[in-house]
Design a protein around this motif. Structure first.
Motif, PDB file in Angstrom:
ATOM      1  N   LEU A  29       0.881  -1.301   0.069  1.00 50.24           N
ATOM      2  CA  LEU A  29      -0.124  -0.086  -0.183  1.00 50.24           C
ATOM      3  C   LEU A  29       0.854   1.194  -0.055  1.00 50.24           C
ATOM      4  N   ALA A  30       2.088   1.201   0.433  1.00 49.30           N
ATOM      5  CA  ALA A  30       3.008   2.567   0.584  1.00 49.30           C
ATOM      6  C   ALA A  30       4.251   1.898  -0.304  1.00 49.30           C
ATOM      7  N   VAL A  31       3.881   1.714  -1.662  1.00 49.25           N
ATOM      8  CA  VAL A  31       4.854   1.190  -2.391  1.00 49.25           C
ATOM      9  C   VAL A  31       6.282   2.061  -2.750  1.00 49.25           C
ATOM     10  N   LEU A 174      10.271  19.113   4.860  1.00 49.24           N
ATOM     11  CA  LEU A 174       9.872  18.108   3.841  1.00 49.24           C
ATOM     12  C   LEU A 174      11.146  18.229   3.004  1.00 49.24           C
ATOM     13  N   GLU A 175      11.388  19.404   2.197  1.00 48.85           N
ATOM     14  CA  GLU A 175      12.484  19.633   1.186  1.00 48.85           C
ATOM     15  C   GLU A 175      13.697  19.387   1.805  1.00 48.85           C
ATOM     16  N   GLN A 183      15.295  10.084   0.017  1.00 48.19           N
ATOM     17  CA  GLN A 183      14.016   9.476   0.088  1.00 48.19           C
ATOM     18  C   GLN A 183      13.140  10.292  -0.564  1.00 48.19           C
ATOM     19  N   PRO A 184      12.065   9.503  -1.282  1.00 51.04           N
ATOM     20  CA  PRO A 184      10.832  10.466  -1.817  1.00 51.04           C
ATOM     21  C   PRO A 184       9.935  10.603  -0.653  1.00 51.04           C
ATOM     22  N   LEU A 185      10.139  11.460   0.105  1.00 47.98           N
ATOM     23  CA  LEU A 185       9.715  11.652   1.426  1.00 47.98           C
ATOM     24  C   LEU A 185       8.115  11.943   1.312  1.00 47.98           C
ATOM     25  N   LEU A 215       8.814   8.043  10.829  1.00 45.73           N
ATOM     26  CA  LEU A 215       9.143   7.226   9.655  1.00 45.73           C
ATOM     27  C   LEU A 215      10.505   7.780   9.501  1.00 45.73           C
ATOM     28  N   HIS A 216      11.545   6.828   9.352  1.00 46.04           N
ATOM     29  CA  HIS A 216      13.085   6.960   9.301  1.00 46.04           C
ATOM     30  C   HIS A 216      13.452   7.793  10.571  1.00 46.04           C
TER      31      HIS A 216
END
Length: 244
Positions: A29-31, A174-175, A183-185, A215-216
């Motif tokens: 679901l979170a590819v 985020l950036e 990572q594509p955060l 996350l991470h």
């Protein structure tokens, strides 16, 4: 059978999921969430994975290690049923089982043999960081994919169909952290939050709450309203900051 069966981990997984809350309840679901399976001695042999590169997907059989000491019950309360109705444990995917074994199909992104170490890079896994793996098997599309299969309790994916919005502070963080982690955060956060990790009984109430997931090495603060999923803050987890 007179004697118990004894298994030992053949690998552990390194994933971005640092706590149970927030992990999608099903794989795939979170590819965009990637992970690395590290084979442990004496199974860390290139011969042990010879031919595996021909697979697009593999099965990971693992132990719900965070639930081992929690016991089990014949009846469980699946989140899919709102957390109120009970269902037989063998009719559910609850981690609280007589033998806490899970299995997940994941996409095999690559195999790396580095000296005496063997790593499998995968995506779409729903495993907690450091989860022990007890077996790895190839996914066979002709037998493992059953389009005609039915399960009336969960006939389709149950996800939030809301846009994910970031506050100005969260967007700047985020950036910055996407570049740092490589990572594509944004995609990862959006996929995880659309899986709606909120407790079932919270979804049934109109009261607005702020939640946090890890996350991470990040703490991500977010809330849900009628219009959107709003990410308000993204910070480095203090414990991880101290280790850096």
């Amino acid at each position: 059978m007179s004697s118990p069966l004894v298994f030992e981990p053949i690998a552990i997984i390194h994933s971005g999921y640092k706590e149970k809350f927030g992990i999608p309840r099903q794989p795939g679901l979170a590819v965009s969430m990637t992970a690395t399976v590290e084979l442990l001695p004496p199974y860390n042999s290139a011969d042990a994975v010879r031919g595996l590169e021909q697979c697009s997907h593999i099965w990971l059989l693992f132990i719900f290690s965070a639930c081992v000491d929690k016991g089990w019950s014949p009846l469980v309360r699946p989140p899919r049923l709102g957390g109120n109705e009970k269902l037989g444990v063998f009719a559910s995917r609850s981690p609280f089982r007589p033998n806490p074994i899970g299995l997940s199909p994941v996409k095999l992104e690559g195999i790396r043999c580095e000296g005496s170490q063997v790593f499998l890079d995968v995506s779409g896994a729903d495993l907690l960081d450091q989860t022990p793996i007890v077996d790895i098997k190839p996914y066979l599309p002709y037998s493992d994919s059953l389009p005609q299969a039915e399960y009336d309790i969960a006939p389709q994916i149950d996800m939030l169909k809301l846009p994910v919005q970031f506050s100005a502070t969260a967007q700047a963080a985020l950036e910055r952290h996407s570049n740092r982690l490589k990572q594509p955060l944004q995609q990862q956060i959006e996929e995880v939050l659309r899986c709606d990790p909120r407790p079932a009984y919270h979804k049934q109430k109109a009261q607005q709450r702020t939640y946090g997931i890890r996350l991470h090495d990040l703490n991500i603060r977010w809330e849900v309203n009628a219009q959107a999923i709003l990410v308000s803050q993204i910070d480095i987890n203090p414990d991880d900051d101290l280790k850096a």
